[in-house]
Every structure is written in C-alpha cells, then in structure tokens.
Enzyme design. Structure first.
Site, mmCIF file in Angstrom:
data_model
loop_
_atom_site.group_PDB
_atom_site.id
_atom_site.type_symbol
_atom_site.label_atom_id
_atom_site.label_comp_id
_atom_site.label_asym_id
_atom_site.label_seq_id
_atom_site.Cartn_x
_atom_site.Cartn_y
_atom_site.Cartn_z
ATOM 1 N N LYS A 1 0.889 -1.165 0.000
ATOM 2 C CA LYS A 1 0.000 0.000 0.000
ATOM 3 C C LYS A 1 0.929 1.216 0.000
ATOM 4 C CE LYS A 1 -1.646 2.986 1.942
ATOM 5 N NZ LYS A 1 -1.267 4.372 1.560
ATOM 6 N N GLU B 1 9.393 1.164 10.895
ATOM 7 C CA GLU B 1 10.527 2.081 10.709
ATOM 8 C C GLU B 1 9.932 3.477 10.741
ATOM 9 O OE1 GLU B 1 12.757 4.587 9.520
ATOM 10 O OE2 GLU B 1 12.853 3.679 7.516
ATOM 11 N N CYS C 1 14.171 10.197 7.050
ATOM 12 C CA CYS C 1 14.032 9.974 8.497
ATOM 13 C C CYS C 1 15.392 9.919 9.171
ATOM 14 C CB CYS C 1 13.235 8.706 8.748
ATOM 15 S SG CYS C 1 13.856 7.327 7.801
ATOM 16 N N GLU D 1 10.399 16.118 13.620
ATOM 17 C CA GLU D 1 11.182 15.948 12.396
ATOM 18 C C GLU D 1 10.926 17.150 11.493
ATOM 19 O OE1 GLU D 1 12.040 11.595 10.803
ATOM 20 O OE2 GLU D 1 9.924 12.054 10.926
HETATM 21 P P1 ADP Z 1 4.380 10.789 6.285
HETATM 22 O O1 ADP Z 1 4.263 11.654 7.484
HETATM 23 O O2 ADP Z 1 5.750 10.420 5.887
HETATM 24 O O3 ADP Z 1 3.465 11.149 5.144
HETATM 25 P P2 ADP Z 1 2.580 8.761 7.155
HETATM 26 O O4 ADP Z 1 2.894 7.967 8.356
HETATM 27 O O5 ADP Z 1 1.427 9.697 7.206
HETATM 28 O O6 ADP Z 1 3.938 9.421 6.796
HETATM 29 O O7 ADP Z 1 2.355 7.842 5.900
HETATM 30 C C1 ADP Z 1 3.148 6.745 5.579
HETATM 31 C C2 ADP Z 1 2.283 5.692 4.954
HETATM 32 O O8 ADP Z 1 1.270 5.329 5.894
HETATM 33 C C3 ADP Z 1 1.540 6.145 3.698
HETATM 34 O O9 ADP Z 1 1.459 5.048 2.815
HETATM 35 C C4 ADP Z 1 0.168 6.473 4.230
HETATM 36 O O10 ADP Z 1 -0.852 6.357 3.271
HETATM 37 C C5 ADP Z 1 0.010 5.393 5.287
HETATM 38 N N1 ADP Z 1 -1.019 5.688 6.292
HETATM 39 C C6 ADP Z 1 -1.295 6.855 6.898
HETATM 40 N N2 ADP Z 1 -2.348 6.705 7.728
HETATM 41 C C7 ADP Z 1 -2.732 5.407 7.640
HETATM 42 C C8 ADP Z 1 -3.779 4.617 8.228
HETATM 43 N N3 ADP Z 1 -4.642 5.132 9.086
HETATM 44 N N4 ADP Z 1 -3.853 3.310 7.896
HETATM 45 C C9 ADP Z 1 -2.986 2.765 7.029
HETATM 46 N N5 ADP Z 1 -2.004 3.453 6.431
HETATM 47 C C10 ADP Z 1 -1.875 4.747 6.732
#
Ligand code: ADP
Length: 494
Positions: free
Chosen positions: A188, A264, A298, A395
């Site tokens: 995903k 991670e 990161c 960050e």
């Molecule tokens: P960033 O801050 O680097 O954008 P995120 O943690 O928001 O990082 O996102 C990293 C990944 O996690 C992306 O693929 C995002 O779509 C996914 N993601 C964010 N929220 C959810 C959720 N509630 N369930 C599953 N995946 C999620």
C-alpha cells in the site's frame, strides 16, 4: 479509466506508467470505480489519475496473496532467488525510466532518484542471494532419544505500507526480503507517490513473479484500506515505514490479531561535531545528511550539535555551502534541492522555523519559502536554537539545519539522547577512544562516525525507542519475514 497526463514524464517504456491496482496478477480499477489525482509537487500539475481503492480491494488483494502463498513458499529458495534476480535485472534495465517516475511524483533531483533506483535494485540483488541462506540449526540434545532441530519458515501474507520520500526503495526494502523468505505481499504505497510502486508491479509481472505473489493496492485515504490490511486475520505480518504517530496506530490496529510487526518510524537524528573533528569532513557529512532529499529523510540530521570552540567557523561554512545550493525542478539536471512534497510539508517547515525565531533563534541563511514559489523552501541554517523548541523535537523534513552549541562530551551525549526517538545518530571526531565511547553511549539503532551517509542494503537499518521495531536489509532483514520453528525428533534409539 481515463488518465490525464498534464506533465507526463517522458519514458522510453511507456508501459511502466500504470494507474490501476495490481491484484492477483491482473490490473484492476477500484471496486468503487473511483480514482485520485497524483500531482507533480513542483507545479501541482496532475500527472495521473490512479485507482482509489478501499476495504473491498484490500480484501481482494489479501485473498490473492493467500491463494498464491502455498505455491510460492513451496518453491526452492534457489527458484525464488532466480525470480528476484530477474526482477533485479529489469529494475537495472529500466533505471532511467524509474528515476523519471520518482522525480515526477516525488520531486527529488534526478541524480538522487537514480541513486534510489540503484538502492532498490541492490535490495533485490541482496535478498536474491540471502534467500538461499535462511539457515536453521541443529542443537546438541538433552536426551539421547531426541534430536533438536530449528527451521525458519515464511510467515505468510505480508503487508507493506510505505511513505512518499523514497517511493521505490522503501518498497524494495520490504518486498525483496518478503519474497525471498517465501511470503506473498500486498503493498500500500503512499497516496502522493503510487506510480513507482505500480511500475515495480509491472516489472515483477514481466519478471515472471507469479500472480498474487506481489499485489499493489492504491488509495487516496489510507484509513479504510489500512483498517482492512491490519485487521484481517489472514495477514500475518505488517511492515510499515512512516510517521511514529501512524506506526503507533497500526500497531494498535494489528494487536487484535497479534501480527508480527516491523516499524521504521520517525527519527530526530543528532549530528555531533566534536572540537577534534576534521571540520571540513564534518561539514561535508552534515551537508549530505541534512540536505539530501531536500531534508526529507528519516535519518536526516535534525539537530546539529557543534562544540562551542568551533561552532562559529562551522556555522559560517555551512551557511556558505547552503546558500550555494541550486534549488529547482527535479528534472532540471542542475538542481540539487527540489520542492517539498506538498503544501502541508511547506506549512510544517514554516511553522517550525517561525517558532524557533519567535523563541530566540537566529536565521543565518534562508528561513523562508523560496522565491520559486510552490512548495520550494530556501536552504536554511539557524543558530541559537534550544533543545526545548519544536524544531529540536519534531522531524523538520525540510532543508533546514539548526545548530546547537555544547561544551563537553557528556553534555553532547545527553543532549543527543534527550529524545524519544532512536533511529540514527552521527558524530565527527578524530579520537578513536571517543568514537567507541560515543558510539556505545548513543541510544540509536544506527550510528555513523565520520560519515554523513551510510545507507546500503547489506546492513540492518532500523531504530530503537519510538523510532521503531525490527531491522530492514542485511542478513537480519530476511528474518523479519520468517518464523522460527523448533522440531523435536523423538523415538530415536541410541
Ligand atoms: P508521512 O508523514 O511520511 O506522510 P505517514 O505515516 O502519514 O507518513 O504515511 C506513511 C504511509 O502510511 C503512507 O502510505 C500512508 O498512506 C500510510 N497511512 C497513513 N495513515 C494510515 C492509516 N490510518 N492506515 C494505514 N495506512 C496509513
């Protein structure tokens, strides 16, 4: 599905630009029929419209992965290795196109995108080799009529949820070991950057990876599909790279079915420059660590601690170097720093810098959105930040260096460790004894001494504390996708 490419990347092989999901070896529209727009972060132009998946699509991918698992795990390690080698070869052969896709959807300069493609290829090569080394063990027995054996087996259906900052290599880092171990996978990818993941699926298909072994589900809102992927009992492993906040949530969601997790997460990397450091080397290391990927990694130096006796010289040199960066579109070969990923990222960087200024820090260079407009931010150096400021605790994820002064080794270590994060730390010193003391005292999963960049597929990448669980890459990376089974063979007459 209609696809609008306003600013379509020019590819030699247009077949790599995919916009549907890849499930069970077939390209599919979302079950809802919905799509979402992928945009060029440099201009906001629409690059593509991609299938907007939901729970039903997540479930279909899980079913496809579960159906493919028995045959995939039954192949010999050598056969799986051969498939991964074919995929490695295709990544290498299409590296220019893959770099173009990364730059188009993520914005990083082409040379950094090319580096990322190389790293992604390296993961497939490494785990093609490691597939054959999933050794078990035979333990000297406690009972002459029993033999004690330990074997390693693939855990089952694995999910990889990945971020936008390395849209190809973070996927490779999960998919390669999972497939090598004999797991099947559902990826995903991040909503900002699904095209790299879909291109990888296309190449996996061409490499002859069987249907259902690698699936990609795309979604604009990750919540619905994320709930399915973490709650469904068929999924036995979730590997996530992204923010600590989302990692915590996915861990909670996975707890009902007790899935194995690799996380991670965020880092707040300290970069320590001791008074005995080779200052020019430290500067080179800091520039790479801080400004690589526009500061959007990161493991970017998030807090730069410089000994009080050299901080003025270091700050002057760093500011000079930062002001010389060429900022611009990733597909302009002279660019060294591209745009930030989106408007929210720009707002965050602005907020952190303004907060630091309000609370007494000084901007030496930069400090504002770039004249280019959009989501570009000026390469920035800030002095006089203090450890309690937001910029020292969150960050930054932008091209902003903040310098802190310290006076003793103990103080530097204490400051460096004063964070709930524990991903990566850097220190520059020419004193060997200090190198060891500092390396051992830093509470981080990875420590770089006299180097600002040490990412490679052959080492265990990962963090401690709130930066995560588990390791990716190295020989350790394979084990994240395997379960250890103890077999007692009784009835043996001595
Ligand atoms: P960033 O801050 O680097 O954008 P995120 O943690 O928001 O990082 O996102 C990293 C990944 O996690 C992306 O693929 C995002 O779509 C996914 N993601 C964010 N929220 C959810 C959720 N509630 N369930 C599953 N995946 C999620």
């Amino acid at each position: 599905m209609t696809t609008t490419y306003v600013n379509r990347p020019q590819l030699d092989d247009g077949g790599l630009l995919r916009t549907e999901m890849f499930i069970g070896g077939r390209w599919r529209a979302a079950s809802s029929g919905g799509t979402f727009e992928v945009r060029d972060p440099a201009t906001g132009d629409v690059l593509a419209e991609v299938a907007d998946g939901g729970a039903t699509d997540g479930r279909a991918a899980i079913e496809a992965a579960a159906a493919a698992w028995p045959a995939w795990k039954s192949l010999t390690a050598k056969q799986r290795s051969a498939a991964l080698k074919r995929l490695h070869g295709l990544i290498v052969a299409h590296s220019a196109d893959l770099a173009s896709i990364i730059t188009a959807e993520m914005g990083k300069p082409r040379r950094e995108a090319a580096w990322e493609v190389g790293l992604a290829a390296d993961y497939f090569e490494w785990f093609a080799e490691e597939a054959k080394r999933a050794y078990g063990e035979v333990i000297p027995t406690h009972d002459p009529s029993i033999r004690l054996v330990v074997i390693e087996q693939p855990i089952g259906v694995a999910v990889a949820i990945t971020p936008w900052n390395f849209p190809l290599s973070t996927i490779a880092r999960k998919v390669a070991p999972a497939l090598a171990a004999g797991c099947t996978v559902i990826v995903k990818p991040a909503e900002d950057t699904p095209l790299s993941a879909l291109a990888l699926a296309e190449l996996a298909d061409r490499a002859g990876i069987p249907p259902g072994v690698l699936n990609v589900v795309t979604a604009w809102d990750p919540v619905e599909v994320g709930n399915e992927l973490t709650a469904n009992p068929t999924v036995r492993k979730v590997s996530f790279t992204g923010s600590t906040e989302v990692g915590r949530m996915l861990m909670r969601q996975s707890s009902d079915t007790l899935k194995k997790l690799s996380l991670e997460l965020g880092g707040n990397a300290p970069f320590i420059v001791f008074e005995d450091a080779d200052l020019d080397a430290a500067l080179r290391g800091a520039m790479i660590s801080k400004y690589r990927n526009g500061g959007q990694t990161c493991i970017c130096a998030n807090r730069i601690f410089v000994h009080e006796s050299v901080i003025d010289e270091f700050s002057r040199k760093m500011s000079e170097a930062a002001s010389n960066f060429k900022v611009g579109r990733g597909d302009d070969d002279s660019s060294e720093i591209g745009p930030l990923i989106n408007a929210a990222a720009l707002e965050k960087v602005e907020r952190l810098v303004e907060d630091a200024i309000d609370r007494g820090a000084r901007v030496v260079v930069g400090g504002k959105p770039h004249e280019l407009g959009g989501t570009y931010f000026q390469p920035t150096v800030i002095e006089g930040a203090t450890i309690d400021m937001a910029i020292a605790n969150e960050e930054i994820f932008g091209p902003v260096a903040n310098l802190f002064s310290f006076s003793t080794e103990e103080e530097a270590i204490e400051l460096a460790n004063s964070t709930p994060y524990g991903l990566c730390a850097y220190a520059y010193t020419r004193d060997t004894a200090r190198s060891w003391r500092v390396s051992e005292a830093l509470e981080f999963g990875m420590v770089g001494i006299n180097t600002g960049m040490f990412t490679t597929e052959v080492v265990p990448f990962g963090g401690i504390k709130e930066s995560g669980i588990g390791r990716e890459g190295g020989r350790q990376g394979l084990r994240e996708y395997m379960e250890t089974k103890y077999i007692a063979m009784g009835g043996i007459q001595g």
